[in-house]
Scaffold this motif. Structure first.
Motif, PDB file in Angstrom:
ATOM      1  N   CYS A   1     -66.982 -44.025  99.961  1.00 46.33           N
ATOM      2  CA  CYS A   1     -66.323 -45.278  99.624  1.00 46.33           C
ATOM      3  C   CYS A   1     -66.159 -46.073 100.914  1.00 46.33           C
ATOM      4  O   CYS A   1     -65.655 -45.538 101.910  1.00 46.33           O
ATOM      5  CB  CYS A   1     -64.952 -45.008  98.994  1.00 46.33           C
ATOM      6  SG  CYS A   1     -64.001 -46.509  98.686  1.00 46.33           S
TER       7      CYS A   1
ATOM      8  N   SER B   1     -61.744 -44.544  96.692  1.00 42.73           N
ATOM      9  CA  SER B   1     -62.282 -43.589  95.727  1.00 42.73           C
ATOM     10  C   SER B   1     -63.459 -44.196  94.976  1.00 42.73           C
ATOM     11  O   SER B   1     -63.772 -45.376  95.118  1.00 42.73           O
ATOM     12  CB  SER B   1     -61.191 -43.143  94.746  1.00 42.73           C
ATOM     13  OG  SER B   1     -60.656 -44.271  94.060  1.00 42.73           O
ATOM     14  N   VAL B   2     -64.103 -43.365  94.154  1.00 41.06           N
ATOM     15  CA  VAL B   2     -65.266 -43.778  93.369  1.00 41.06           C
ATOM     16  C   VAL B   2     -64.807 -44.212  91.985  1.00 41.06           C
ATOM     17  O   VAL B   2     -64.087 -43.481  91.302  1.00 41.06           O
ATOM     18  CB  VAL B   2     -66.281 -42.628  93.251  1.00 41.06           C
ATOM     19  CG1 VAL B   2     -67.492 -43.058  92.429  1.00 41.06           C
ATOM     20  CG2 VAL B   2     -66.705 -42.150  94.632  1.00 41.06           C
TER      21      VAL B   2
ATOM     22  N   LEU C   1     -69.806 -45.674  87.896  1.00 42.61           N
ATOM     23  CA  LEU C   1     -71.018 -45.257  88.599  1.00 42.61           C
ATOM     24  C   LEU C   1     -72.214 -45.323  87.662  1.00 42.61           C
ATOM     25  O   LEU C   1     -72.155 -44.843  86.522  1.00 42.61           O
ATOM     26  CB  LEU C   1     -70.838 -43.826  89.121  1.00 42.61           C
ATOM     27  CG  LEU C   1     -72.072 -43.120  89.684  1.00 42.61           C
ATOM     28  CD1 LEU C   1     -72.571 -43.834  90.927  1.00 42.61           C
ATOM     29  CD2 LEU C   1     -71.756 -41.658  89.986  1.00 42.61           C
TER      30      LEU C   1
ATOM     31  N   ARG D   1     -71.096 -35.940  92.828  1.00 33.55           N
ATOM     32  CA  ARG D   1     -69.845 -36.615  93.148  1.00 33.55           C
ATOM     33  C   ARG D   1     -69.019 -35.702  94.055  1.00 33.55           C
ATOM     34  O   ARG D   1     -68.816 -34.523  93.730  1.00 33.55           O
ATOM     35  CB  ARG D   1     -69.071 -36.937  91.874  1.00 33.55           C
ATOM     36  CG  ARG D   1     -67.826 -37.794  92.093  1.00 33.55           C
ATOM     37  CD  ARG D   1     -67.071 -37.985  90.791  1.00 33.55           C
ATOM     38  NE  ARG D   1     -67.777 -38.845  89.860  1.00 33.55           N
ATOM     39  CZ  ARG D   1     -67.467 -40.121  89.641  1.00 33.55           C
ATOM     40  NH1 ARG D   1     -66.451 -40.672  90.304  1.00 33.55           N
ATOM     41  NH2 ARG D   1     -68.148 -40.837  88.770  1.00 33.55           N
TER      42      ARG D   1
ATOM     43  N   LEU E   1     -70.330 -40.031  97.315  1.00 34.85           N
ATOM     44  CA  LEU E   1     -71.422 -39.610  96.448  1.00 34.85           C
ATOM     45  C   LEU E   1     -72.566 -39.124  97.321  1.00 34.85           C
ATOM     46  O   LEU E   1     -72.826 -39.689  98.383  1.00 34.85           O
ATOM     47  CB  LEU E   1     -71.910 -40.768  95.580  1.00 34.85           C
ATOM     48  CG  LEU E   1     -70.887 -41.347  94.605  1.00 34.85           C
ATOM     49  CD1 LEU E   1     -71.341 -42.703  94.114  1.00 34.85           C
ATOM     50  CD2 LEU E   1     -70.660 -40.391  93.440  1.00 34.85           C
TER      51      LEU E   1
ATOM     52  N   VAL F   1     -72.364 -48.602  92.340  1.00 34.22           N
ATOM     53  CA  VAL F   1     -71.026 -48.009  92.386  1.00 34.22           C
ATOM     54  C   VAL F   1     -69.952 -49.088  92.423  1.00 34.22           C
ATOM     55  O   VAL F   1     -70.108 -50.102  93.116  1.00 34.22           O
ATOM     56  CB  VAL F   1     -70.848 -47.107  93.638  1.00 34.22           C
ATOM     57  CG1 VAL F   1     -69.586 -46.258  93.496  1.00 34.22           C
ATOM     58  CG2 VAL F   1     -72.067 -46.235  93.868  1.00 34.22           C
TER      59      VAL F   1
ATOM     60  N   TRP G   1     -66.435 -49.360  93.857  1.00 32.28           N
ATOM     61  CA  TRP G   1     -65.542 -48.640  94.767  1.00 32.28           C
ATOM     62  C   TRP G   1     -64.099 -49.116  94.571  1.00 32.28           C
ATOM     63  O   TRP G   1     -63.860 -50.292  94.303  1.00 32.28           O
ATOM     64  CB  TRP G   1     -65.946 -48.858  96.218  1.00 32.28           C
ATOM     65  CG  TRP G   1     -67.343 -48.441  96.550  1.00 32.28           C
ATOM     66  CD1 TRP G   1     -68.404 -49.258  96.809  1.00 32.28           C
ATOM     67  CD2 TRP G   1     -67.845 -47.105  96.651  1.00 32.28           C
ATOM     68  NE1 TRP G   1     -69.528 -48.518  97.068  1.00 32.28           N
ATOM     69  CE2 TRP G   1     -69.225 -47.190  96.983  1.00 32.28           C
ATOM     70  CE3 TRP G   1     -67.270 -45.844  96.493  1.00 32.28           C
ATOM     71  CZ2 TRP G   1     -70.019 -46.072  97.166  1.00 32.28           C
ATOM     72  CZ3 TRP G   1     -68.063 -44.722  96.675  1.00 32.28           C
ATOM     73  CH2 TRP G   1     -69.424 -44.833  97.013  1.00 32.28           C
TER      74      TRP G   1
END
Length: 766
Positions: free
Chosen positions: A263, A269-270, A273, A289, A300, A319, A321
């Motif tokens: 990120c 964080s993710v 996706l 992940r 990732l 992604v 983020w």
């Protein structure tokens, strides 16, 4: 299984201290032969030394080689005591026994003033503290290469282990030939007697293993044949012909490759996706992940047939983020807050006082006192080691193999076991050469990532390699820092009082939390690294208060070459020059006047001044037009360094032409390596002093690669001269000690050139 339990099970008694433990003597560091792997034809004599069938000496190497020459220096200690040529010492990997832990590094972490630890004048508090910490460190057995401590830690241990082995070998020959041991001679591992009897170590080893050593004494200095000589490094050939194995060189059969995308926002964080575009690319195997491991940011990883395939796949990920819950970090706001906290604490007597004597506040605030007050600052810095962050891992049949350039193999092993959910003894860590460490590889976040990826690879090994951009944006940075410095001067211009209040994040508590969780508890106790380089200098100033306000900015911070000394020396030695300017006195003479009770420091400063041709100290050397000199003196890691920098201004930028470096490091094991380390430290520090800064906006690091995070280049490198003070004291540190004095010496030279005092790093003239 949690890492806490894994570490405790691996460290044994460290997790089972009982009443009465503190009364027991420290555990022996000689070790037994069971600490070394059994190999046919080799005979172990203790936990450090084995003898090969051909008579070669095998040394269990417990320290990581990252360019600092430790493999050579430690091998020299053993070769000296066993009377063999250096090329007869072969290095074998040390195992995970507590025996190989670093005791000296932990002892040096105590916030003790040098006056309290001077040999022969140690205070009872200092002696007791060092004894207890050494005992605890021996039980913990944490193997770490850092803190300029490798030779310091090995100085007695390895020499004694080798001397013990030598006594056993001579004892075996004495028994076999029925000749007095004191009549035997050793020449390059061959024992002989005037009667004509002769045998090399390999022929005596099995008998020696069962022979008591008797009373063992290491060689006195007058008998040394190797220590003190600039012998060639043992790793030169391999690093010249390409056979040296770094982390990026590991190629186990069936290897896959992984690229990573963290990120972009630190601590983020993710979110949503989409992997479809990545998975359509040829050579892309899977997307993994990654959570947070030992302080890492969520990420990732894309696994591919080659590194190129993996990188293309990572770039193709779509992604969303997410920012950290507390909002985006901003380095400019953090620095402003640090200055406010330092100023408030300085005004109110706040912060933790690492050193206090007399009444500095009263002397500085007295009506009519001649005072100087200034604020200095330093930014966040990245490590930027040349070898990218990498780790190769394989998880198969309940076993884990990790190939990694690390400074802490035990912590890497524990994290690997936790992530793979296997017992500690199911993990094997293979330490490669390190293409630079500088403290970054005291963290093991990337090991956890690699093992997690390997779990998804069906037993095939996978090599995770970060891009330079990922490394720059997700480092554990040198903390930003601010210091408020105040002094009162007497009628003669000499300081009668000194007060320093600094503010910045504490490294050690954060490192413990993410890397050694079984030590978690009251981790926010005072951290020496925050104030080292400020509280522990030996200028004779009657009234002093040196304090620090420990902060938690949210920026991940870690150990950076010379740690707190790296910026605190800039604060303190630049300020000393300001006092000399206020007193209208020569900077060298001003310092010497404050070092009447510090003969070692005086000797180092005088040596640097004389060799640099500083006026008034030996034969003065004229400077070319447009050049000026600056000086700085600093003690760190048990050693003292003075540097004189000769600089000019070219194209609006500072240019350093010459650096004269004098040092007292105690006994010099290999002067060639010492010179190399001081030279490398100067060049490392020069890049930081002129260009180094990490800026964070909205949680994103703005510097991405070397064009935006410049380091010293060949054209920037000055002529560097090294001069060592002869000493009989045990060795001090070397690898980091040349870094702290460079920035202040350069800043002081620039003031002499321009009349402008630069109080913030990096040193920008405009």
């Amino acid at each position: 299984m949690k890492r806490r339990a894994l570490l405790l099970s691996g460290l044994g008694a460290a997790g089972a201290l009982v009443v009465g433990w503190s009364l027991l003597p420290p555990r022996s560091r000689l070790g037994g032969v069971d600490s070394l792997p059994a190999v046919e034809g080799e005979v172990g004599l203790n936990g450090w030394i084995k003898i090969a069938a051909d008579g070669a000496v095998l040394l269990a190497m417990n320290r990581s080689e990252m360019g600092q020459g430790v493999h050579t220096a430690l091998a020299m200690l053993v070769a000296e005591e066993l009377d063999v040529a250096l090329d007869r010492v072969r290095l074998i990997p040390a195992g995970h026994d507590r025996l190989y832990g670093n005791v000296a590094m932990f002892v040096s972490s105590l916030p003790l003033h040098p006056n309290d630890t001077e040999p022969g004048r140690e205070t009872s508090v200092a002696r007791s503290g060092q004894w207890v910490v050494a005992k605890v460190a021996r039980e913990l057995g944490i193997n770490a290469t850092g803190g300029s401590s490798s030779v310091v830690d090995a100085w007695e241990v390895l020499r004694y282990a080798a001397a013990t082995a030598r006594a056993q070998l001579l004892g075996a020959a004495s028994l076999a030939w029925k000749q007095p041991a004191n009549e035997l001679k050793v020449d390059n591992g061959v024992v002989s007697h005037a009667s004509g009897a002769s045998a090399h170590y390999g022929e005596l080893a099995r008998t020696a293993a069962a022979t008591p050593s008797g009373t063992v004494q290491v060689k006195p200095a007058e008998q040394w044949r190797l220590i003190g000589k600039a012998l060639p490094r043992v790793d030169v050939a391999a690093k010249s012909d390409g056979s040296a194995v770094f982390g990026m060189d590991v190629r186990p059969p069936g290897l896959l490759f992984a690229a990573i995308r963290h990120c972009p926002m630190i601590g983020g964080s993710v979110g949503a996706l989409d992997v479809a575009a990545a998975m359509r690319l040829p050579g892309v195997e899977r997307v993994v992940r990654l959570g947070t491991y030992a302080g890492s940011t969520a990420a990732l990883a894309v696994v591919g047939a080659t590194g190129w395939h993996a990188r293309r796949g990572a770039e193709a990920l779509q992604v969303e983020w997410r920012q950290r819950p507390g909002g985006g970090l901003d380095s400019a706001r953090i620095l402003a807050a640090l200055e406010q906290q330092a100023r408030e604490a300085d005004a109110t007597g706040g912060g933790f006082a690492f050193h206090s004597r007399g009444d500095a506040g009263a002397a500085i605030d007295a009506q009519g006192a001649r005072t100087v007050r200034q604020v200095y600052s330093a930014p966040y810095l990245a490590h930027a080691a040349m070898e990218p962050i990498n780790c190769t891992a394989r998880v198969a049949e309940g076993k884990v193999d990790v190939w990694v350039p690390t400074q802490v193999p035990g912590l890497a092993r524990a994290l690997a076991a936790e992530v793979a959910a296997v017992p500690l003894d199911a993990v094997s860590v293979h330490v490669t050469y390190l293409g630079g460490g500088f403290g970054r590889r005291l963290d093991v976040d990337f090991v956890g990532q690699a093992v997690r990826i390997a779990l998804e690879c069906g037993g095939r090994p996978v090599q995770l390699a970060w891009s330079r951009e990922e490394d720059m944006g997700h480092d554990f940075y040198r903390p930003a820092g601010v210091a408020v410095l105040s002094a009162a001067l007497g009628d003669d211009g000499a300081p009668t009082a000194l007060r320093i209040t600094s503010a910045g994040d504490a490294i050690t508590p954060r490192w413990i939390e993410r890397g050694i969780p079984h030590l978690a508890g009251p981790v926010d106790t005072p951290d020496k690294t925050t104030s080292e380089g400020l509280f522990d200098q030996l200028y004779g100033i009657a009234n002093q208060r040196i304090a620090h306000v420990a902060t938690k900015s949210g920026v991940p911070v870690g150990y950076w070459r010379s740690v707190g000394h790296s910026h605190n020396a800039f604060f303190s030695e630049s300020f000393i020059d300001e006092l000399a300017q206020e007193a209208k006195q020569d900077p060298v003479a001003y310092r010497l006047a404050m070092l009447k009770e510090a003969p070692r420091h005086r000797a180092v400063l005088l040596l640097a001044a004389q060799k640099a041709g500083w006026p008034g100290h030996g034969a003065a050397q004229a400077l070319a037009p447009g050049r000026a000199r600056g000086v700085a003196l600093h003690e760190s890691f048990g050693s003292i360094v003075a540097q004189v920098v000769e600089a000019s201004i070219e194209g609006g930028m500072p240019r350093v032409h010459r650096v004269v470096c004098a040092a007292d490091i105690g006994v010099v094991v290999n002067p060639g390596i010492v010179a190399q380390q001081l030279e490398s430290a100067v060049i490392f520090a020069l890049g930081a002093a002129l260009f180094g800064r990490i800026d964070i906006e909205g949680g994103v690091v703005r510097q991405t690669n070397f064009p935006s995070y410049r380091v010293s280049r060949l054209a920037d490198s000055p002529r560097i001269e090294t001069h060592l003070v002869a000493s009989t004291r045990p060795p001090g540190g070397v690898g980091e000690i040349g870094t702290p004095p460079l920035a202040p010496a350069l800043a002081n030279a620039l003031f002499a050139l321009t009349g402008k005092r630069l109080r913030a790093l990096p040193l920008v003239l405009a």
